[in-house]
Design an enzyme around this catalytic site. Structure first.
Site, PDB file in Angstrom:
ATOM      1  N   ASP A  67     -14.996 -63.769 -18.629  1.00 50.32           N
ATOM      2  CA  ASP A  67     -15.697 -62.943 -18.325  1.00 50.32           C
ATOM      3  C   ASP A  67     -16.164 -61.479 -18.028  1.00 50.32           C
ATOM      4  O   ASP A  67     -14.572 -61.404 -18.355  1.00 50.32           O
ATOM      5  CB  ASP A  67     -15.996 -63.476 -16.078  1.00 50.32           C
ATOM      6  CG  ASP A  67     -17.257 -62.672 -15.682  1.00 50.32           C
ATOM      7  OD1 ASP A  67     -17.140 -63.054 -15.015  1.00 50.32           O
ATOM      8  OD2 ASP A  67     -18.463 -62.992 -16.254  1.00 50.32           O
ATOM      9  N   ASN A  68     -16.676 -60.961 -18.181  1.00 52.85           N
ATOM     10  CA  ASN A  68     -17.401 -59.239 -18.055  1.00 52.85           C
ATOM     11  C   ASN A  68     -16.373 -58.214 -18.805  1.00 52.85           C
ATOM     12  O   ASN A  68     -15.738 -57.933 -18.800  1.00 52.85           O
ATOM     13  CB  ASN A  68     -15.977 -59.291 -16.694  1.00 52.85           C
ATOM     14  CG  ASN A  68     -17.085 -59.263 -15.616  1.00 52.85           C
ATOM     15  OD1 ASN A  68     -15.916 -60.549 -14.981  1.00 52.85           O
ATOM     16  ND2 ASN A  68     -17.746 -59.655 -15.150  1.00 52.85           N
ATOM     17  N   LYS A  88      -9.187 -57.192 -14.630  1.00 53.08           N
ATOM     18  CA  LYS A  88      -9.525 -57.975 -15.870  1.00 53.08           C
ATOM     19  C   LYS A  88      -8.275 -56.978 -16.729  1.00 53.08           C
ATOM     20  O   LYS A  88      -8.104 -57.300 -18.345  1.00 53.08           O
ATOM     21  CB  LYS A  88     -10.703 -56.526 -16.393  1.00 53.08           C
ATOM     22  CG  LYS A  88     -12.000 -57.202 -15.724  1.00 53.08           C
ATOM     23  CD  LYS A  88     -12.322 -58.899 -15.985  1.00 53.08           C
ATOM     24  CE  LYS A  88     -13.489 -58.974 -14.479  1.00 53.08           C
ATOM     25  NZ  LYS A  88     -13.194 -60.432 -14.242  1.00 53.08           N
ATOM     26  N   ASP A 145     -11.199 -64.807 -15.047  1.00 55.87           N
ATOM     27  CA  ASP A 145     -11.812 -64.179 -14.368  1.00 55.87           C
ATOM     28  C   ASP A 145     -11.267 -63.380 -13.513  1.00 55.87           C
ATOM     29  O   ASP A 145     -11.748 -63.036 -12.433  1.00 55.87           O
ATOM     30  CB  ASP A 145     -13.523 -64.929 -13.904  1.00 55.87           C
ATOM     31  CG  ASP A 145     -14.044 -64.506 -13.693  1.00 55.87           C
ATOM     32  OD1 ASP A 145     -14.908 -64.940 -12.151  1.00 55.87           O
ATOM     33  OD2 ASP A 145     -14.358 -63.147 -13.845  1.00 55.87           O
ATOM     34  N   GLU A 172     -23.406 -60.329 -13.173  1.00 56.15           N
ATOM     35  CA  GLU A 172     -24.283 -61.647 -11.826  1.00 56.15           C
ATOM     36  C   GLU A 172     -25.047 -60.658 -11.003  1.00 56.15           C
ATOM     37  O   GLU A 172     -25.250 -59.156 -10.831  1.00 56.15           O
ATOM     38  CB  GLU A 172     -23.427 -61.986 -11.130  1.00 56.15           C
ATOM     39  CG  GLU A 172     -21.908 -61.212 -10.942  1.00 56.15           C
ATOM     40  CD  GLU A 172     -20.810 -61.138 -11.530  1.00 56.15           C
ATOM     41  OE1 GLU A 172     -21.108 -61.166 -12.610  1.00 56.15           O
ATOM     42  OE2 GLU A 172     -19.979 -60.449 -11.416  1.00 56.15           O
TER      43      GLU A 172
HETATM   44  C1  LIG Z   1      -2.499 -60.027 -11.088  1.00 54.90           C
HETATM   45  C2  LIG Z   1      -2.759 -61.309 -12.307  1.00 54.90           C
HETATM   46  N1  LIG Z   1      -2.572 -62.776 -11.249  1.00 54.90           N
HETATM   47  C3  LIG Z   1      -4.199 -62.848 -10.612  1.00 54.90           C
HETATM   48  N2  LIG Z   1      -2.864 -64.170 -10.432  1.00 54.90           N
HETATM   49  C4  LIG Z   1      -4.048 -65.319  -9.266  1.00 54.90           C
HETATM   50  N3  LIG Z   1      -5.211 -64.345  -8.906  1.00 54.90           N
HETATM   51  C5  LIG Z   1      -5.217 -63.078  -9.188  1.00 54.90           C
HETATM   52  C6  LIG Z   1      -5.167 -62.414 -10.281  1.00 54.90           C
HETATM   53  N4  LIG Z   1      -5.808 -61.356 -10.796  1.00 54.90           N
HETATM   54  C7  LIG Z   1      -6.454 -61.319  -9.567  1.00 54.90           C
HETATM   55  N5  LIG Z   1      -6.622 -62.658  -8.585  1.00 54.90           N
HETATM   56  C8  LIG Z   1      -7.795 -63.044  -8.149  1.00 54.90           C
HETATM   57  O1  LIG Z   1      -8.724 -63.133  -8.618  1.00 54.90           O
HETATM   58  C9  LIG Z   1      -9.748 -62.203  -8.167  1.00 54.90           C
HETATM   59  C10 LIG Z   1      -9.909 -61.325  -8.830  1.00 54.90           C
HETATM   60  C11 LIG Z   1     -11.342 -61.006  -9.640  1.00 54.90           C
HETATM   61  C12 LIG Z   1     -12.097 -59.659 -10.714  1.00 54.90           C
HETATM   62  N6  LIG Z   1     -12.924 -59.915 -11.001  1.00 54.90           N
HETATM   63  C13 LIG Z   1     -12.984 -58.260 -11.225  1.00 54.90           C
HETATM   64  O2  LIG Z   1     -12.426 -57.500 -11.412  1.00 54.90           O
HETATM   65  C14 LIG Z   1     -15.059 -58.505 -11.057  1.00 54.90           C
HETATM   66  C15 LIG Z   1     -15.557 -57.317 -10.587  1.00 54.90           C
HETATM   67  C16 LIG Z   1     -17.433 -56.963 -11.107  1.00 54.90           C
HETATM   68  C17 LIG Z   1     -17.992 -55.684 -11.097  1.00 54.90           C
HETATM   69  C18 LIG Z   1     -18.293 -55.378 -12.186  1.00 54.90           C
HETATM   70  C19 LIG Z   1     -18.918 -53.984 -11.900  1.00 54.90           C
HETATM   71  C20 LIG Z   1     -18.921 -53.725 -10.415  1.00 54.90           C
HETATM   72  F1  LIG Z   1     -19.459 -52.595 -10.457  1.00 54.90           F
HETATM   73  C21 LIG Z   1     -18.266 -54.268  -9.687  1.00 54.90           C
HETATM   74  C22 LIG Z   1     -17.668 -55.201  -9.704  1.00 54.90           C
HETATM   75  C23 LIG Z   1     -17.734 -58.434 -11.519  1.00 54.90           C
HETATM   76  C24 LIG Z   1     -17.567 -59.355 -12.107  1.00 54.90           C
HETATM   77  O3  LIG Z   1     -17.694 -60.927 -13.010  1.00 54.90           O
HETATM   78  C25 LIG Z   1     -15.469 -59.637 -12.000  1.00 54.90           C
HETATM   79  O4  LIG Z   1     -14.916 -60.844 -12.152  1.00 54.90           O
HETATM   80  C26 LIG Z   1      -9.444 -62.620  -6.862  1.00 54.90           C
HETATM   81  O5  LIG Z   1      -9.509 -63.367  -5.649  1.00 54.90           O
HETATM   82  C27 LIG Z   1      -7.947 -62.157  -6.906  1.00 54.90           C
HETATM   83  O6  LIG Z   1      -7.193 -62.167  -5.426  1.00 54.90           O
HETATM   84 MG   LIG Z   2     -16.582 -62.062 -13.721  1.00 55.11          MG
END
Ligand SMILES: CCNc1ncnc2c1ncn2[C@@H]1O[C@H](/C=C/CNC(=O)c2cc(-c3ccc(F)cc3)cc(O)c2O)[C@@H](O)[C@H]1O
Ligand SMILES: [Mg+2]
Length: 215
Positions: free
Chosen positions: A170-171, A145, A142, A200
């Site tokens: 997810d997603n 992506k 999650d 969500e």
């Molecule tokens: C660099 C890759 N490794 C990583 N290692 C550890 N943590 C990571 C990492 N990437 C991202 N993260 C963390 O995970 C989280 C990121 C999640 C990304 N999720 C999304 O982009 C997402 C986005 C949407 C969404 C859907 C429609 C929209 F219009 C706008 C947003 C819905 C979701 O359910 C999502 O999960 C943050 O806390 C980030 O700091």
């Molecule tokens: Mg998600």
């Protein structure tokens, strides 16, 4: 100074949820996101219909979550784990990690959860040596992506998946993870299944992909 959305989400948990009650923490976050501010938690529709049922049927001893964010799915998963099971969750944003730690603590599931503040690409290769992990029974993807595929290949290379390991992403519709879906649905090493749902807190289409590693 201005508060952030994760901080406002945490304030809602402190205000509305009962300490030590994970279900009340999940409910407080969902109410906050439905009534106050949208946030990218897996949410109650995908959470109860898909995530919870996959966790329960997998009955995992060792779980990895990529992308803790505020800890919503961390709490959902941890509250369903059998005794002595462990959930490792990776979050590289220190502010999000700080909020997630408090959400997890408030829910009373901290002893089942190890939150690692770091990047998946750096920490997946360290899972065995640092945390004594053999293989993961369940992985919840999650995070960004565009990293689902890379990190899945990394888990394969690090021998962190065994026959029967479950990947739940997810997603896969919104925002989407096209390269991941292309790979996982065409790989002879996985048996995949799509669970249609909604993004969500909205009526937009989304869904999760469940893939069983065949070894
Ligand atoms: C660099 C890759 N490794 C990583 N290692 C550890 N943590 C990571 C990492 N990437 C991202 N993260 C963390 O995970 C989280 C990121 C999640 C990304 N999720 C999304 O982009 C997402 C986005 C949407 C969404 C859907 C429609 C929209 F219009 C706008 C947003 C819905 C979701 O359910 C999502 O999960 C943050 O806390 C980030 O700091
Ligand atoms: Mg998600």
């Amino acid at each position: 100074t201005q508060s952030t959305r994760p901080q406002r989400l945490l304030a809602a948990v402190h205000k509305k949820a009962t300490r030590g009650n994970p279900r009340s923490v999940v409910k407080a976050i969902d109410e906050f996101c439905n009534q106050n501010e949208w946030a990218m938690n897996v949410g109650n529709e995908k959470g109860s219909e898909i995530l919870d049922s996959v966790v329960s049927e997998t009955n995992p001893g060792c779980v990895l979550e990529l992308g803790t964010y505020c800890g919503y799915s961390t709490v959902r998963i941890a509250s369903l784990l059998p005794p002595h099971a462990q959930l490792i969750t990776l979050e590289f944003n220190p502010d999000n990690a700080a909020v997630a730690r408090q959400v997890i603590a408030w829910a009373g599931v901290a002893e089942k959860v190890r939150l690692v503040e770091g990047e998946s690409g750096e920490w997946i290769p360290k899972m065995k040596e640092q945390f004594g992990v053999k293989t993961f029974d369940l992985v919840f993807l999650d995070h960004w992506k565009n990293r689902y595929l890379l990190d899945t290949k990394l888990m394969e290379e690090c021998g962190l998946l065994k026959k029967g390991s479950v990947l739940l992403a997810d997603n896969v519709v919104c925002p989407g993870a096209p390269d991941y879906l292309e790979y996982i649905r065409n790989s002879p090493q996985y048996k995949s299944q799509f669970f249609k749902s909604h993004l969500e807190y909205t009526k937009a289409e989304d869904g999760l992909e469940k893939s069983v590693f065949l070894g």
